[in-house]
Design an enzyme around this catalytic site. Structure first.
Site, short mmCIF file in Angstrom:
data_model
loop_
_atom_site.label_atom_id
_atom_site.label_comp_id
_atom_site.label_asym_id
_atom_site.label_seq_id
_atom_site.Cartn_x
_atom_site.Cartn_y
_atom_site.Cartn_z
N GLU A 151 -5.54 -4.61 10.59
CA GLU A 151 -4.52 -3.58 10.79
C GLU A 151 -4.83 -2.80 12.06
O GLU A 151 -5.63 -1.84 12.03
CB GLU A 151 -4.50 -2.62 9.60
CG GLU A 151 -4.14 -3.28 8.29
CD GLU A 151 -3.53 -2.27 7.32
OE1 GLU A 151 -2.42 -2.56 6.83
OE2 GLU A 151 -4.13 -1.22 7.07
N SER A 181 3.28 -1.96 10.35
CA SER A 181 4.72 -2.04 10.62
C SER A 181 5.35 -3.38 10.27
O SER A 181 6.26 -3.85 10.97
CB SER A 181 5.01 -1.65 12.07
OG SER A 181 4.62 -0.30 12.30
N LYS A 184 0.14 4.24 -0.34
CA LYS A 184 -0.51 5.44 0.22
C LYS A 184 -0.27 6.63 -0.72
O LYS A 184 -0.22 6.44 -1.93
CB LYS A 184 -0.02 5.69 1.66
CG LYS A 184 -0.16 4.41 2.52
CD LYS A 184 0.04 4.64 3.97
CE LYS A 184 -0.12 3.30 4.70
NZ LYS A 184 -0.09 3.45 6.15
N HIS A 194 -9.58 1.39 4.65
CA HIS A 194 -8.32 1.56 5.39
C HIS A 194 -8.56 2.56 6.53
O HIS A 194 -9.33 3.51 6.39
CB HIS A 194 -7.23 2.06 4.45
CG HIS A 194 -5.87 2.04 5.08
ND1 HIS A 194 -5.46 3.01 5.96
CD2 HIS A 194 -4.86 1.16 4.98
CE1 HIS A 194 -4.23 2.73 6.37
NE2 HIS A 194 -3.84 1.61 5.79
N ASN A 219 0.87 -1.18 0.00
CA ASN A 219 0.00 0.00 0.00
C ASN A 219 0.91 1.23 0.00
O ASN A 219 1.47 1.58 1.03
CB ASN A 219 -0.89 -0.03 1.26
CG ASN A 219 -1.70 1.23 1.44
OD1 ASN A 219 -1.77 2.06 0.53
ND2 ASN A 219 -2.30 1.38 2.60
N GLY A 242 2.46 2.44 10.68
CA GLY A 242 3.46 3.48 10.53
C GLY A 242 4.18 3.86 11.81
O GLY A 242 4.87 4.88 11.86
N GLU A 261 -6.89 4.95 7.54
CA GLU A 261 -6.63 6.35 7.18
C GLU A 261 -7.82 6.95 6.43
O GLU A 261 -8.10 8.14 6.55
CB GLU A 261 -5.32 6.44 6.37
CG GLU A 261 -4.13 6.21 7.29
CD GLU A 261 -2.90 5.63 6.63
OE1 GLU A 261 -2.81 5.64 5.39
OE2 GLU A 261 -2.02 5.14 7.37
P1 PGA Z 1 2.79 0.43 7.58
O1 PGA Z 1 1.32 0.63 6.95
O2 PGA Z 1 3.33 -0.87 7.02
O3 PGA Z 1 3.57 1.62 7.11
O4 PGA Z 1 2.62 0.36 9.05
C1 PGA Z 1 0.44 -0.46 6.76
C2 PGA Z 1 -0.86 0.03 6.17
O5 PGA Z 1 -1.35 1.08 6.57
O6 PGA Z 1 -1.43 -0.63 5.27
#
Ligand code: PGA
Length: 246
Positions: free
Chosen positions: A162, A207, A10, A95, A8, A168, A97
């Site tokens: 998640e 992460s 983003k 997601h 992803n 992140g 976000e």
């Molecule tokens: P990350 O994000 O691996 O940077 O923690 C995962 C995600 O949001 O899909």
């Protein structure tokens, strides 16, 4: 079931970066040593170029969101059919976000899942608790409610667990906590979908990096990973892919 390692990106990437990254993935995927399925989900502006560069390769391309309607007066949005038209086969939906930045509700996510399936896309539906919810011991109830609200009847896509606090941040739940949540999600899917729910992939996201991927991907009911930051660097993403099970 082969594990799926999904990237992803983003809101990151440029034409130059995407070209170099997907070419590296294309070359690695040609090597039969990779036992997993690979998917990249660039921003919408790069879906066409990524799909074009990956034509004929086993690496799939997905979007990061779509509108619930097929077309119309929705300035700034893109439909599932548009993603499909650009060569995407998957789309990430719900997601955290998007739930946080755009106030997406479970009902909206469910409508997007229906639209994605109608357009021929495989939906990847994200669920996960916040840190406060985990501290309060509410994670199972929160995730069950998200699944109940976000998955339409007959859902045949992918679920991604998640935990919001692990995205992140460099922090991950313990292996026991990941295993327990994946078992919980599996029970919910089977209760809801019957035997079909036993065969759906449940990804872990938050992460994931090369150094923790082998331990996470070895856990029962973990069907792959949804990778954010580490998916932007070919060697990191491929390091995770090499840790996956066939
Ligand atoms: P990350 O994000 O691996 O940077 O923690 C995962 C995600 O949001 O899909």
């Amino acid at each position: 079931m082969r594990q799926l390692i999904a990237g992803n990106w983003k809101m990151n990437g440029s034409l130059a970066m995407a070209g170099a990254l997907v070419n590296a993935l294309r070359a690695a995927a040609a090597d039969k040593a990779l036992a997993c399925d690979l998917l990249v989900c660039p921003p919408a502006t790069l879906v066409t170029i990524a799909a074009h560069a990956l034509l004929g390769s086993p690496v799939a391309v997905g979007g990061q969101d779509c509108h619930a309607k097929a077309s119309g007066a929705h300035t700034g949005d893109i439909s599932a059919a548009m993603l499909r038209d650009c060569g995407a086969t998957h789309v990430i939906l719900g997601h955290s976000e998007r739930r946080a930045d755009h106030g997406e509700t479970d009902a909206q996510v469910r409508a997007k899942v229906v639209a994605a399936v109608a357009a021929g896309l495989m939906p990847i539906v994200c669920v996960g608790e916040t840190e406060a919810q985990r501290v309060a011991g509410e994670q199972d109830a929160v995730v069950a409610a998200q699944l109940a609200g976000s998955l339409p009847d007959g859902f045949a896509g992918v679920v991604a667990y998640e935990p919001v606090w692990a995205i992140g941040t460099g922090r991950t739940p313990t292996e026991a906590d990941v295993a327990a949540m994946h078992a919980h999600i599996r029970r919910e899917l089977v209760a809801r979908l019957g035997a079909a729910g036993a065969g759906l992939r449940i990804l872990y996201g938050g992460s994931v990096k090369p150094s923790n991927a082998a331990a996470l991907m070895a856990l029962p009911e973990v069907g792959g990973a949804l990778v954010g930051g580490a998916s932007l660097v070919a060697e990191d993403f491929l390091g995770i892919a090499r840790a996956a099970r066939g």
